[in-house]
Write an enzyme that holds these catalytic residues in place. Structure first.
Site, PDB file in Angstrom:
ATOM      1  N   GLU A 432     -65.831 132.708  52.789  1.00 47.39           N
ATOM      2  CA  GLU A 432     -67.090 132.238  52.200  1.00 47.39           C
ATOM      3  C   GLU A 432     -68.195 132.385  53.247  1.00 47.39           C
ATOM      4  O   GLU A 432     -68.036 131.905  54.372  1.00 47.39           O
ATOM      5  CB  GLU A 432     -66.956 130.757  51.818  1.00 47.39           C
ATOM      6  N   LEU A 461     -65.627 131.262  46.282  1.00 46.48           N
ATOM      7  CA  LEU A 461     -65.387 129.965  46.900  1.00 46.48           C
ATOM      8  C   LEU A 461     -64.043 129.407  46.419  1.00 46.48           C
ATOM      9  O   LEU A 461     -63.978 128.628  45.480  1.00 46.48           O
ATOM     10  CB  LEU A 461     -66.547 129.023  46.501  1.00 46.48           C
ATOM     11  N   GLU A 463     -60.312 128.714  48.535  1.00 46.53           N
ATOM     12  CA  GLU A 463     -59.501 128.944  49.730  1.00 46.53           C
ATOM     13  C   GLU A 463     -58.152 129.557  49.385  1.00 46.53           C
ATOM     14  O   GLU A 463     -57.606 130.353  50.155  1.00 46.53           O
ATOM     15  CB  GLU A 463     -59.321 127.646  50.517  1.00 46.53           C
ATOM     16  N   GLN A 485     -63.743 127.817  55.929  1.00 47.32           N
ATOM     17  CA  GLN A 485     -65.026 127.339  56.436  1.00 47.32           C
ATOM     18  C   GLN A 485     -64.916 126.031  57.214  1.00 47.32           C
ATOM     19  O   GLN A 485     -65.627 125.818  58.187  1.00 47.32           O
ATOM     20  CB  GLN A 485     -65.968 127.191  55.245  1.00 47.32           C
ATOM     21  N   TYR A 489     -60.932 121.977  54.276  1.00 46.02           N
ATOM     22  CA  TYR A 489     -60.788 122.796  53.068  1.00 46.02           C
ATOM     23  C   TYR A 489     -59.626 123.773  53.166  1.00 46.02           C
ATOM     24  O   TYR A 489     -59.444 124.627  52.306  1.00 46.02           O
ATOM     25  CB  TYR A 489     -62.102 123.510  52.749  1.00 46.02           C
ATOM     26  N   HIS A 534     -66.524 117.544  57.479  1.00 47.74           N
ATOM     27  CA  HIS A 534     -66.986 118.531  58.456  1.00 47.74           C
ATOM     28  C   HIS A 534     -66.452 118.235  59.845  1.00 47.74           C
ATOM     29  O   HIS A 534     -66.745 118.933  60.792  1.00 47.74           O
ATOM     30  CB  HIS A 534     -68.516 118.586  58.448  1.00 47.74           C
TER      31      HIS A 534
END
Ligand SMILES: Cc1ncc(C[n+]2csc(CCOP(=O)(O)OP(=O)(O)O)c2C)c(N)n1
Ligand SMILES: [Mg+2]
Length: 744
Positions: A432, A461, A463, A485, A489, A534
């Site tokens: 992505e 998008l 995985e 990313q 994920y 994140h």
């Protein structure tokens, strides 16, 4: 009358139904002619179908008696699904096939097209877990055979479909890039699966990925074959659902046939295969079948199906359908059909008797032999080999990275990927946002422009689809470098790594491999872009995957050689590597003081790659203190180096050891570094439970280290947003306090 078993009943009913067929036309029919009007199926082909189907049926019966004799280990069969032989007849033996566990007749029908095959023996060897079984060598009972282009599957339903999509995509891509691929340029990928499997998210994701790719106008020569028996073990698939869900989808052509009608099956399969081959677009072939003998040997279907329903299926036996056709066309008389059927029974029994005493895998070493080949010398040589100077020059222009001054971690990875693209013509980078944007953190910036969108490209998008593309690309001669990313994920797609990628060499005895370097951005400590997803610091899910290589570079100077090693290991040994990049360190420049630039490193040019080589599992030591060893990795490294400097100022001699590889751990070096001080503090940014420090403790204990050890790890928590993150992540204060306690 004594009760008969379902196997006997199936067998007797078939024979009785064939005997009861009207005697057939007189005189020998022309076997090269079509068996009926408006079909291309010839008499010869129909008889070949019957042989494959009957062979498959007898293998199912054998699976049951071998189990009853305590000599077989697998009873999920193909009985009722034998119409899939027509699919094999409609495609070509070099079309890669990923088969459902009920596609036994497909396997036999394909083998019949490849001289020298012994499919009955192959399957029987599988049932008894024989070491000589041709694909898994006794590691699993699965349809697979390198000479037949049948790629083995796991038992996880639908998990092969992302790979099938990736494979279909890669047939053309490999050709376009001039990469030598095992598949003919006009090959199509065939993937079969059950009706219940179509509802699995892995299937829906894969089928969506196929449709979307085709919708974009990209080649996707994929023949999806749904073997619909209406049941998933005991659960009914709603009537009409498979057709409703898969007909009329964008860019997916739907074909269907009644599996008990061999002509209809063959015609539909031939039309679907021809469509896929010519249009390079996907098709969904829906075969309506029945399932005999329950789900598996242990399944008493009478507990969830009525007698009447079970009995009604006998008339829909695909084998009987083929027998009816052959007799009606005057190709064989009923008695001759029975003779063929009985001859196959005899052959299967004879081979079964031969294979029951086959050697099984006899040691742990034998079992694990093909798991993850490891040729460190070859890997070192490959890692030191750069692209030809013109390839490097076109990759970098006139400004070579070795002349560019000190680089950040992100820049070093970017330059190493560019060098990788120059050195390996088969290397492709995708994920992505990796193409046009150059990655969320700029790590792949400029690569698509310089190497073209054929080699560096954005994906959809998903995985699972990204990893599936890696799986299929690797089987097609490409060297895939997919990007996930964020670490958080990876988890929704993790089985593609665990169940598929890492197990391929194991379950194919090394005959198939899916080399891959999965770049994953992850770990905590990001300032500004916070929250768990994140800053995911959980790697437990990667640490126990057999054979998987996990690299965590903390700085530019290590990232470049480590990435080269991963690429070389994937190329030489087919290794599956996860290259886990600490996001918080991507753009870090300084170590001790603002402006010191101590976290930057110049890029080594190819003339220094041999000496700079970092083998898999080799950590890196800093300092020579004799009081305390800090063992760490990733973000823990700069923190530990800062703490070490402060402790040194207080007169404590500290050495820091960066593991660099979380799998395999550098166990021997670790023990040596620990013994030099007798006091170990593990600085682990992952969670206390299931995190890396558990593995480090165990590795030290296993290696015989008898000194003290302690650890600081992050909390068993998800990471909160904002400054609250500091409450759960390991801090330099934690390290200093723990070090103080150890030294007291
Ligand atoms: C992901 C996954 N979940 C559960 C199972 C257990 N299981 C094996 S076969 C099966 C039913 C599959 O039904 P279907 O796709 O219709 O294939 P069929 O056996 O009917 O041919 C289930 C639930 C599995 N193998 N994989
Ligand atoms: Mg089913």
């Amino acid at each position: 009358m004594p009760e008969i078993s379902p196997e006997e009943e199936l067998d007797l009913r078939f024979c009785a139904a064939v005997r009861a067929l009207p005697g057939g036309k007189a005189g020998p029919a022309d076997r090269t002619a079509p068996v009926a009007a408006r079909t291309t199926l010839t008499g010869e082909q129909a008889i070949a179908l019957l042989d494959a189907q009957a062979g498959s049926r007898h293998l199912d019966l054998a699976a049951r008696y071998l189990r009853a004799e305590g000599r077989g280990f697998y009873t999920i069969g193909s009985a009722g699904h034998e119409a899939n032989a027509a699919v094999a007849a409609a495609v070509r033996p070099r079309d890669p096939a990923l088969l459902h566990y009920r596609s036994g007749a497909f396997y036999l029908a394909r083998a019949a097209q490849v001289p020298g095959s012994e499919p009955l023996r192959d399957v029987l060897l599988g049932l008894v877990a024989a070491r000589e079984e041709p694909i898994a060598g006794g590691r699993h009972k699965v349809f697979g055979n390198h000479a037949l282009a049948v790629i083995p599957q796991t038992s996880t339903i639908a998990s092969h479909l992302p790979r099938a999509v990736g494979l279909a995509f890669s047939i053309g891509r490999a050709g376009k890039l001039g990469v030598r691929s095992p598949w003919p340029a006009d090959a199509i990928t065939v993937a079969s699966f059950g009706d219940a499997s179509t509802s699995h998210s892995t299937a829906t994701g894969a089928i969506n990925a196929a449709c979307r790719t085709a919708y974009q106008g990209l080649p996707m020569p994929l023949l999806l074959v749904c073997e619909d028996n209406g049941l998933g073990i005991s659960v009914r698939t709603p009537d009409g659902w498979v057709a409703a869900a898969h007909s009329g989808r964008p860019a997916l052509r739907y074909f269907s046939a009644d599996g008990c009608d061999p002509v209809a099956c063959f015609d539909a399969a031939a039309a679907a295969a021809a469509y896929v081959r010519a249009s390079r677009s996907p098709a969904f072939l829906h075969l309506k079948l029945v399932r005999f003998l329950g789900h598996a040997g242990s399944d008493a279907e009478i507990s969830y199906r009525s007698q009447a329903e079970i009995a009604a299926d006998y008339d829909r036996d695909p084998l009987l359908g083929t027998a009816r056709l052959i007799v009606a066309a005057g190709l064989l008389r009923p008695g001759q059909v029975i003779d063929r059927y009985e001859a196959l029974r005899g052959r299967v029994r004879k081979i079964a008797d031969q294979v029951v005493n086959s050697r099984q895998l006899a040691s742990r070493a034998e079992v694990t032999g093909p798991l993850a080949p490891h040729h460190p010398d070859q890997v070192a040589r490959r890692a030191a080999r750069a692209g030809h100077p013109p390839a490097r020059e076109s990759a970098f222009g006139r400004r070579l990275p070795e002349d560019a001054g000190p680089l950040t971690l992100a820049d070093a990875i970017n330059r190493t990927l560019a060098d990788g693209l120059a050195a390996y013509p088969e290397l492709v980078v995708f994920g992505e946002d990796v193409g046009r944007k150059g990655g969320v953190y700029g790590v792949t910036r400029g690569l698509a422009r310089r190497f073209g969108v054929g080699r560096v490209f954005d994906t959809l998008l998903d995985e699972q689809a990204i990893l599936g593309l890696g799986l299929g690309a690797g089987l097609s001669g490409l060297l895939p470098v997919p990007e996930i990313q964020y670490l958080a994920y990876l988890h929704n797609a993790e089985d593609q790594l665990r169940g598929e990628a890492a197990s391929m060499q194991f379950f194919s005895a090394g005959q198939y491999r899916n080399p891959m370097v999965v770049r994953v951005a992850g770990l905590g400590y990001q300032k500004g872009f916070g929250g768990h997803f994140h800053n995911d610091n959980a790697v437990g899910v990667l640490r126990d995957i057999p054979g998987l290589v996990v690299a965590v570079p903390a700085r530019a100077e290590d990232a470049a050689p480590m990435l080269r090693t991963c690429l070389a290991a994937a190329s030489v040994d087919g290794s599956v590597c996860v290259f886990l990049e600490p996001i918080a360190l991507y753009h870090t420049r300084d170590l001790y003081e603002p402006g010191d630039g101590a976290w930057l490193s110049p890029y080594a040019g190819p003339d220094r790659w041999a000496e700079a080589h970092v083998p898999i599992g080799r950590g890196r030591g800093y300092g020579s203190g004799t009081d305390l060893t800090l063992v760490t990795f990733g973000n823990g490294l700069p923190m530990s180096l800062r703490v070490a400097r402060r402790l040194a100022a207080a007169g404590v001699g500290v050495r820091v050891f960066d593991l660099r590889w979380l799998a395999p751990l550098p166990a021997e070096q670790l023990r040596a570094e620990a013994e030099r001080t007798g006091r170990v503090l593990v600085v682990d940014e992952t969670r206390r439970s299931g995190g890396v420090s558990e593995g480090v403790f165990a590795a030290l204990a296993d290696a015989g280290y008898r000194g003290t050890m302690a650890r600081v790890a992050s909390a068993d928590s998800f990471i909160p947003l904002g400054d609250a993150a500091a409450h759960v992540l390991v801090s330099e204060t934690d390290i200093e306090l723990a070090a103080g306690r150890l030294l007291d």
